[in-house]
Design an enzyme around this catalytic site. Structure first.
Site, PDB file in Angstrom:
ATOM      1  N   ASN A  37     -16.124  -3.552  -3.522  1.00 45.86           N
ATOM      2  CA  ASN A  37     -14.927  -4.388  -3.518  1.00 45.86           C
ATOM      3  C   ASN A  37     -13.640  -3.577  -3.297  1.00 45.86           C
ATOM      4  O   ASN A  37     -13.327  -2.668  -4.047  1.00 45.86           O
ATOM      5  CB  ASN A  37     -14.854  -5.123  -4.875  1.00 45.86           C
ATOM      6  CG  ASN A  37     -13.852  -6.256  -4.855  1.00 45.86           C
ATOM      7  OD1 ASN A  37     -13.036  -6.376  -3.945  1.00 45.86           O
ATOM      8  ND2 ASN A  37     -13.919  -7.112  -5.867  1.00 45.86           N
ATOM      9  N   ARG A 147     -19.533 -15.743 -21.975  1.00 41.37           N
ATOM     10  CA  ARG A 147     -18.476 -14.741 -22.085  1.00 41.37           C
ATOM     11  C   ARG A 147     -17.131 -15.447 -22.176  1.00 41.37           C
ATOM     12  O   ARG A 147     -16.786 -16.242 -21.301  1.00 41.37           O
ATOM     13  CB  ARG A 147     -18.510 -13.842 -20.843  1.00 41.37           C
ATOM     14  CG  ARG A 147     -17.537 -12.707 -20.901  1.00 41.37           C
ATOM     15  CD  ARG A 147     -17.449 -11.966 -19.578  1.00 41.37           C
ATOM     16  NE  ARG A 147     -16.366 -12.481 -18.767  1.00 41.37           N
ATOM     17  CZ  ARG A 147     -15.819 -11.852 -17.715  1.00 41.37           C
ATOM     18  NH1 ARG A 147     -16.299 -10.680 -17.330  1.00 41.37           N
ATOM     19  NH2 ARG A 147     -14.843 -12.382 -17.026  1.00 41.37           N
ATOM     20  N   TYR A 159      -6.690 -10.568 -16.749  1.00 36.47           N
ATOM     21  CA  TYR A 159      -7.977 -10.331 -16.106  1.00 36.47           C
ATOM     22  C   TYR A 159      -8.928 -11.509 -16.349  1.00 36.47           C
ATOM     23  O   TYR A 159      -9.057 -11.993 -17.475  1.00 36.47           O
ATOM     24  CB  TYR A 159      -8.640  -9.038 -16.652  1.00 36.47           C
ATOM     25  CG  TYR A 159     -10.126  -9.081 -16.412  1.00 36.47           C
ATOM     26  CD1 TYR A 159     -10.645  -8.850 -15.146  1.00 36.47           C
ATOM     27  CD2 TYR A 159     -11.005  -9.459 -17.431  1.00 36.47           C
ATOM     28  CE1 TYR A 159     -11.997  -8.971 -14.899  1.00 36.47           C
ATOM     29  CE2 TYR A 159     -12.368  -9.587 -17.189  1.00 36.47           C
ATOM     30  CZ  TYR A 159     -12.852  -9.351 -15.916  1.00 36.47           C
ATOM     31  OH  TYR A 159     -14.187  -9.495 -15.675  1.00 36.47           O
ATOM     32  N   ASP A 212     -15.309  -9.368 -22.422  1.00 37.34           N
ATOM     33  CA  ASP A 212     -15.054  -8.201 -21.563  1.00 37.34           C
ATOM     34  C   ASP A 212     -13.624  -7.715 -21.786  1.00 37.34           C
ATOM     35  O   ASP A 212     -12.666  -8.438 -21.490  1.00 37.34           O
ATOM     36  CB  ASP A 212     -15.262  -8.616 -20.093  1.00 37.34           C
ATOM     37  CG  ASP A 212     -15.231  -7.431 -19.144  1.00 37.34           C
ATOM     38  OD1 ASP A 212     -14.888  -6.321 -19.569  1.00 37.34           O
ATOM     39  OD2 ASP A 212     -15.552  -7.644 -17.949  1.00 37.34           O
ATOM     40  N   HIS A 214     -12.453  -5.117 -20.288  1.00 41.58           N
ATOM     41  CA  HIS A 214     -12.092  -4.553 -18.986  1.00 41.58           C
ATOM     42  C   HIS A 214     -11.359  -3.217 -19.129  1.00 41.58           C
ATOM     43  O   HIS A 214     -10.360  -2.947 -18.435  1.00 41.58           O
ATOM     44  CB  HIS A 214     -11.292  -5.560 -18.158  1.00 41.58           C
ATOM     45  CG  HIS A 214     -11.747  -5.631 -16.731  1.00 41.58           C
ATOM     46  ND1 HIS A 214     -11.086  -5.001 -15.711  1.00 41.58           N
ATOM     47  CD2 HIS A 214     -12.821  -6.228 -16.151  1.00 41.58           C
ATOM     48  CE1 HIS A 214     -11.722  -5.219 -14.576  1.00 41.58           C
ATOM     49  NE2 HIS A 214     -12.787  -5.953 -14.814  1.00 41.58           N
ATOM     50  N   GLU A 238     -17.836  -5.774 -23.991  1.00 47.57           N
ATOM     51  CA  GLU A 238     -18.054  -5.056 -22.731  1.00 47.57           C
ATOM     52  C   GLU A 238     -16.850  -4.200 -22.362  1.00 47.57           C
ATOM     53  O   GLU A 238     -15.702  -4.632 -22.525  1.00 47.57           O
ATOM     54  CB  GLU A 238     -18.300  -6.117 -21.651  1.00 47.57           C
ATOM     55  CG  GLU A 238     -18.391  -5.547 -20.267  1.00 47.57           C
ATOM     56  CD  GLU A 238     -18.583  -6.657 -19.242  1.00 47.57           C
ATOM     57  OE1 GLU A 238     -19.122  -7.733 -19.602  1.00 47.57           O
ATOM     58  OE2 GLU A 238     -18.198  -6.450 -18.092  1.00 47.57           O
ATOM     59  N   GLU A 264     -20.687  -1.193 -15.373  1.00 45.78           N
ATOM     60  CA  GLU A 264     -20.625  -1.885 -14.076  1.00 45.78           C
ATOM     61  C   GLU A 264     -20.055  -1.017 -12.953  1.00 45.78           C
ATOM     62  O   GLU A 264     -20.304  -1.297 -11.790  1.00 45.78           O
ATOM     63  CB  GLU A 264     -19.853  -3.206 -14.191  1.00 45.78           C
ATOM     64  CG  GLU A 264     -18.395  -3.051 -14.523  1.00 45.78           C
ATOM     65  CD  GLU A 264     -17.675  -4.378 -14.689  1.00 45.78           C
ATOM     66  OE1 GLU A 264     -18.210  -5.262 -15.363  1.00 45.78           O
ATOM     67  OE2 GLU A 264     -16.579  -4.520 -14.121  1.00 45.78           O
ATOM     68  N   ARG A 285     -24.834  -1.876 -18.083  1.00 48.86           N
ATOM     69  CA  ARG A 285     -24.478  -2.932 -17.136  1.00 48.86           C
ATOM     70  C   ARG A 285     -24.487  -2.464 -15.679  1.00 48.86           C
ATOM     71  O   ARG A 285     -23.876  -3.093 -14.812  1.00 48.86           O
ATOM     72  CB  ARG A 285     -23.111  -3.513 -17.503  1.00 48.86           C
ATOM     73  CG  ARG A 285     -23.085  -4.041 -18.931  1.00 48.86           C
ATOM     74  CD  ARG A 285     -22.021  -5.074 -19.141  1.00 48.86           C
ATOM     75  NE  ARG A 285     -22.254  -6.228 -18.327  1.00 48.86           N
ATOM     76  CZ  ARG A 285     -21.589  -6.526 -17.225  1.00 48.86           C
ATOM     77  NH1 ARG A 285     -20.636  -5.776 -16.776  1.00 48.86           N
ATOM     78  NH2 ARG A 285     -21.890  -7.613 -16.555  1.00 48.86           N
ATOM     79  N   GLU A 341     -25.502 -11.236 -16.260  1.00 46.22           N
ATOM     80  CA  GLU A 341     -24.227 -11.940 -16.047  1.00 46.22           C
ATOM     81  C   GLU A 341     -24.373 -12.903 -14.869  1.00 46.22           C
ATOM     82  O   GLU A 341     -25.028 -12.581 -13.873  1.00 46.22           O
ATOM     83  CB  GLU A 341     -23.123 -10.914 -15.739  1.00 46.22           C
ATOM     84  CG  GLU A 341     -21.754 -11.538 -15.539  1.00 46.22           C
ATOM     85  CD  GLU A 341     -20.674 -10.507 -15.222  1.00 46.22           C
ATOM     86  OE1 GLU A 341     -20.994  -9.400 -14.749  1.00 46.22           O
ATOM     87  OE2 GLU A 341     -19.496 -10.834 -15.460  1.00 46.22           O
ATOM     88  N   TRP A 405      -7.180  -1.136 -14.715  1.00 45.39           N
ATOM     89  CA  TRP A 405      -7.292  -2.569 -14.411  1.00 45.39           C
ATOM     90  C   TRP A 405      -8.586  -3.098 -14.926  1.00 45.39           C
ATOM     91  O   TRP A 405      -9.585  -2.495 -15.042  1.00 45.39           O
ATOM     92  CB  TRP A 405      -7.163  -2.877 -12.910  1.00 45.39           C
ATOM     93  CG  TRP A 405      -7.243  -4.374 -12.749  1.00 45.39           C
ATOM     94  CD1 TRP A 405      -6.272  -5.295 -13.095  1.00 45.39           C
ATOM     95  CD2 TRP A 405      -8.384  -5.134 -12.329  1.00 45.39           C
ATOM     96  NE1 TRP A 405      -6.746  -6.562 -12.900  1.00 45.39           N
ATOM     97  CE2 TRP A 405      -8.034  -6.514 -12.442  1.00 45.39           C
ATOM     98  CE3 TRP A 405      -9.650  -4.804 -11.884  1.00 45.39           C
ATOM     99  CZ2 TRP A 405      -8.898  -7.547 -12.108  1.00 45.39           C
ATOM    100  CZ3 TRP A 405     -10.518  -5.822 -11.557  1.00 45.39           C
ATOM    101  CH2 TRP A 405     -10.150  -7.172 -11.661  1.00 45.39           C
TER     102      TRP A 405
HETATM  103  C1  GCO Z   1     -17.411  -8.433 -14.753  1.00 45.29           C
HETATM  104  C2  GCO Z   1     -16.467  -7.529 -14.066  1.00 45.29           C
HETATM  105  C3  GCO Z   1     -15.812  -8.046 -12.839  1.00 45.29           C
HETATM  106  C4  GCO Z   1     -14.966  -6.957 -12.179  1.00 45.29           C
HETATM  107  C5  GCO Z   1     -15.120  -6.972 -10.727  1.00 45.29           C
HETATM  108  C6  GCO Z   1     -14.312  -5.878 -10.081  1.00 45.29           C
HETATM  109  O1  GCO Z   1     -17.699  -8.150 -15.888  1.00 45.29           O
HETATM  110  O2  GCO Z   1     -17.895  -9.379 -14.155  1.00 45.29           O
HETATM  111  O3  GCO Z   1     -15.625  -6.900 -14.974  1.00 45.29           O
HETATM  112  O4  GCO Z   1     -15.114  -9.204 -13.042  1.00 45.29           O
HETATM  113  O5  GCO Z   1     -13.641  -7.097 -12.504  1.00 45.29           O
HETATM  114  O6  GCO Z   1     -16.450  -6.866 -10.406  1.00 45.29           O
HETATM  115  O7  GCO Z   1     -14.674  -5.704  -8.788  1.00 45.29           O
HETATM  116 MG    MG Z   2     -16.854  -6.433 -16.675  1.00 45.82          MG
END
Ligand code: GCO
Ligand code: MG
Length: 405
Positions: A37, A147, A159, A212, A214, A238, A264, A285, A341, A405
């Site tokens: 992405n 979630r 977010y 999450d 983030h 998360e 992730e 993840r 997820e 972010w």
């Molecule tokens: C999630 C993730 C995504 C990310 C995204 C960034 O847990 O699903 O945090 O929402 O923000 O994949 O590219």
């Molecule tokens: Mg995430």
């Protein structure tokens, strides 16, 4: 079974997806996802210019050798661009092997450990009540795990919250330059406990709740959050903090029994080896697309299993349906699978391109017995949705400092 041709496609049915097709001389082909992405074209060029030419004429059955050749053989290891390219080739080769054997990929991994895969859905609201209403809708649809994310009062964007956008596709569909979003840890802490205390009061203890962060908190702030949320019994918290320094999770772990999930953005086992080995996390993840494909995720799952760490693959909309299919085969096999997820099987445009054979009923996903990964890619339909440059947002603290972010 010699590899004859490797094609790379980029399409944007609302958001960008990079798809790889590996074709053998026998005509059997396989599909892989290489979507990174906001940096898609770097992977496209890496694949076309540097990977594909080395694979023509090799035996498509040599999945392990090709993985090692692309990982060890190039000297420059790891990295998101490199690993997304390896991942896509690897998925395509598993798809080919399954088709050649007439078996779904999960059979090649060792067969089913369970009949269906538990999914967690997203409830993201404009405020606490809105998030809870959305949670109720998902519970009614049969989801067993949800979630919860809510907009933070005092911040104009948060977010995961859609605002006036109808879905995640529209949310990221048109961002030719990265937007900037504010973050305030204090404002977040003013909202977060209310979200989970009200959720438990309204829905009781049977539904699994997740959240999450983030990566917005420092380790000691994450420790505080974990403790604060303990009474609400989360399935996991998360990405509480960034773990580039894997030891920093000791601080969080030391203070709270709230289960922790991360991974992730990870590209290899080396990103999480200490986290797993020191039992600092509960769920891994990592995604097939970003961590080197099925071959790599299988190895990570086995390693995690000896430390009681479960898998919980990333399922964001920026992973293509091919990645979701790959995850489904891993999930149905992995003895230490935890949860997947889930943000839906795509919008109408993406469904016209990617023909998925997975079925979702009552919050559970079922994999089909189609040989290989069980997914098709319509090249002609993909042409109707050409690549559009698009970025993830950038985060800043209220004083202007760039933040995670
Ligand atoms: C999630 C993730 C995504 C990310 C995204 C960034 O847990 O699903 O945090 O929402 O923000 O994949 O590219
Ligand atoms: Mg995430």
């Amino acid at each position: 079974m010699k590899i004859k041709e490797i094609n790379v496609y980029v399409c944007s049915p609302g958001r960008n997806f990079v798809t790889v097709k590996v074709i053998t001389e026998e005509g059997i082909y396989g599909l892989g996802d290489a979507t990174l992405n906001g940096r898609e074209m770097a992977v496209v060029s890496y694949l076309q210019e540097h990977v594909a030419p080395c694979l023509i004429g090799r035996n498509a059955h040599d999945i392990e050798d090709i993985w090692q050749y692309l990982y060890k053989g190039v000297y420059w290891r790891k990295g998101p661009v490199n690993m997304a390219a390896i991942a896509a080739i690897d998925m395509a080769l598993w798809d080919i092997k399954g088709k050649a054997a007439g078996l779904p990929v999960y059979q090649l991994l060792g067969g089913k450990s369970r009949q269906a895969v538990t999914l967690y859905a997203h409830a993201s609201g404009e405020n606490v009540e809105d998030t809870l209403d959305k949670t109720e809708d998902l519970i009614k649809q049969g989801f067993k795990a949800i979630r919860l994310q809510s907009a933070v009062p005092g911040l104009n964007v948060t977010y995961g919250v859609l605002g006036d956008k109808k879905d995640y596709y529209e949310l990221q569909g048109n961002r030719p330059l990265p937007p900037e979003e504010p973050w305030s840890t204090q404002k977040y802490f003013n909202m977060i406990e209310e979200l989970f205390s009200k959720a438990r009061a309204r829905f009781g203890n049977d539904v699994h709740l997740l959240h999450d962060v983030h990566s917005r908190l420092t380790p000691i702030e994450s420790a505080k959050l974990g403790k604060l949320l303990e009474p609400y019994n989360l399935m996991f918290l998360e990405d509480a903090s960034i773990a580039e320094n894997q030891d920093s999770y000791k601080i969080i772990r030391h203070h709270t029994t709230t289960p922790l999930a991360i991974g992730e953005t990870y590209n290899t086992i080396w990103d999480c080896k200490d986290l797993i080995q020191n039992q600092l996390i509960d769920y891994l993840r990592a995604a097939a697309t970003h961590a080197g494909g099925i071959t790599a995720l299988r190895r990570m799952a086995d390693f995690a299993s000896i430390y009681n760490v479960k898998t919980a693959p990333h399922g964001a909309p920026d992973l293509s349906p091919i990645c979701f299919a790959a995850h489904m085969h891993l999930n149905i096999w992995a003895p230490n699978f935890g949860i997947q997820e889930f943000v839906g099987l795509g919008n109408e445009q993406s469904k016209s391109i990617f023909k998925q054979s997975i079925e979702v009923k009552q919050g559970m996903a079922y994999v089909s017995d189609a040989p290989g990964l069980g997914i098709e890619f319509d090249e002609e339909a993909a042409k109707e949705f050409p690549y559009k440059r698009s970025y993830l947002p950038v985060s800043r603290l209220e004083d202007g400092t760039v933040w995670n972010w």
